[in-house]
Each structure stands twice: as structure tokens, then as C-alpha cells.
Design an enzyme around this catalytic site. Structure first.
Site, short mmCIF file in Angstrom:
data_model
loop_
_atom_site.label_atom_id
_atom_site.label_comp_id
_atom_site.label_asym_id
_atom_site.label_seq_id
_atom_site.Cartn_x
_atom_site.Cartn_y
_atom_site.Cartn_z
N CYS A 1 0.81 -1.22 0.00
CA CYS A 1 0.00 0.00 0.00
C CYS A 1 0.84 1.27 0.00
O CYS A 1 0.62 2.18 -0.81
CB CYS A 1 -0.98 -0.01 1.17
SG CYS A 1 -0.24 0.06 2.82
N HIS B 1 -2.58 0.98 6.94
CA HIS B 1 -2.91 0.87 5.51
C HIS B 1 -3.22 2.26 4.96
O HIS B 1 -3.79 3.10 5.65
CB HIS B 1 -4.11 -0.05 5.30
CG HIS B 1 -4.39 -0.34 3.88
ND1 HIS B 1 -3.57 -1.12 3.10
CD2 HIS B 1 -5.39 0.08 3.06
CE1 HIS B 1 -4.06 -1.19 1.87
NE2 HIS B 1 -5.16 -0.46 1.82
N HIS C 1 -5.98 1.64 -4.02
CA HIS C 1 -4.94 1.15 -3.11
C HIS C 1 -4.47 -0.23 -3.56
O HIS C 1 -5.05 -0.85 -4.44
CB HIS C 1 -5.47 1.10 -1.68
CG HIS C 1 -6.58 0.11 -1.47
ND1 HIS C 1 -6.61 -0.75 -0.41
CD2 HIS C 1 -7.70 -0.18 -2.19
CE1 HIS C 1 -7.70 -1.51 -0.47
NE2 HIS C 1 -8.37 -1.18 -1.54
#
Length: 190
Positions: free
Chosen positions: A82, A134, A146
Site C-alpha cells: 500500500c 494501511h 490502493h
């Protein structure tokens, strides 16, 4: 860039007295003052430049749809995690080098309220039982792009889904020296 920031840059650059910080100036009043000073076209140029940069950022990110997830990955050839994805997009689209880890990216960017999200802002989630584990890039309309997890690939998801709503950690804006704002301030000084 908000109209208020542009207004402050313009007014400050011309060394005029601004209203006290506690009072709120309407958009119409800002436009009237900018028109009086012949600065409306320069403000529009800044708006167009900011829009172009955001469009470039979002289109660059969308160009990586389908690239596989890879822990520690930071390239389309090997895959992305990510934060590697976010870092690569900002470097390619804006020439900005963000920190490598999601938590570091959160610390290096400006906190914004969820209701103030704009395309190109960062959205953070708690997916590993700790804050800012994240990160993704906000696209607008509640969507973000993402690189989610092993076995997956870069994709667009809806933040209003139950999973993402429960794990939402915060929103951040990448603030850098904006060449357009600098150019505007410099031209107003002339």
C-alpha cells in the site's frame, strides 16, 4: 488550494490589511477584492494548475490498476504494497518523495477532516490492529485506490463499505511547496 489560502497569499503579497483571523470573509467578498486588484485571472490560473496536478495524480494511480500486491513492493514490475504504491504515485505524478511506510506517510502529511477529502488526498485505515497500517489515495465520491493485500492487486474500493468504515483511521493532505502559489505570490508583488 482553497479560495481562502489564495486570498491570503494575494492580499499578503500586496501588503494590504486583511480582516482579523476570527472573522469570516465570504467567497463573494474575496472575488470582489480580487477583481478590484486585477488578480482574478491569476487566481483562475492557480485553480487550473491545481486541478491539472490532481488529474495527473489520479490518472497516474489508475494506470496501475491490476498490478499485483507484493509486501515491501514499490514498482509495477515487482508489485506494490500500500505505501509503496502511494509513494510511487506521488513521485511519478508530482515529483514528491513521501516516506516509505504508511505510518510515516501519515506523520508527514497534514491532518484533514474526512468531510474535507478531495481527490488526491490520502486515506488511512487500521487493518493490522494498529493505527495507520494501511493507506490509499482518495478519488472522490467515497472511492479510493490502493494495493490491498497478498493475493490481490491495485484496485478501487468504496470507503462506505462496512469493512472500510470500521477501520477508517483518518485523512491527510500532502502539502508541498506549490509552484503555482509561489508564482502567484511573486506576480502579485510586482
Amino acid at each position: 488550494m482553497s479560495r481562502w489560502i489564495c486570498f491570503l497569499l494575494l492580499v499578503g503579497a500586496q501588503a494590504v490589511h486583511a480582516a482579523p483571523a476570527a472573522s469570516k470573509i465570504s467567497d463573494d467578498e474575496i472575488d470582489r477584492i480580487l477583481k478590484e486588484r486585477g488578480l482574478m485571472s491569476q487566481l483562475q490560473e492557480v485553480r487550473n494548475d491545481v486541478t491539472d496536478r490532481t488529474t495527473t495524480l489520479v490518472s497516474t494511480a489508475m494506470g496501475f490498476l491490476g498490478v499485483p500486491y507484493r509486501r515491501g513492493g514499490s514498482s509495477a514490475e515487482t508489485g506494490f504494497d500500500c505505501s509503496g504504491f502511494v509513494r510511487t504515485i506521488f513521485e511519478q505524478a508530482k515529483g514528491l518523495v513521501l516516506p516509505r511506510r504508511a505510518k510515516e506517510q501519515a506523520a508527514a502529511t497534514e491532518v484533514i477532516d474526512k468531510k474535507d477529502l478531495k481527490p488526491g488526498d490520502l486515506v488511512f485505515f487500521n487493518t493490522m490492529r494498529h493505527a495507520f497500517s494501511h493507506v490509499g489515495i482518495y478519488l472522490g465520491d467515497g472511492k479510493f485506490i490502493h494495493s490491498p493485500r497478498s493475493g490481490s492487486e491495485v484496485r478501487v474500493e468504496d470507503m462506505t463499505g462496512k469493512y472500510w468504515q470500521r477501520r477508517f483511521n483518518g485523512a491527510r493532505r500532502v502539502v508541498a511547496e506549490d509552484d503555482a502559489a509561489d508564482a502567484l505570490a511573486n506576480s502579485a508583488r510586482r
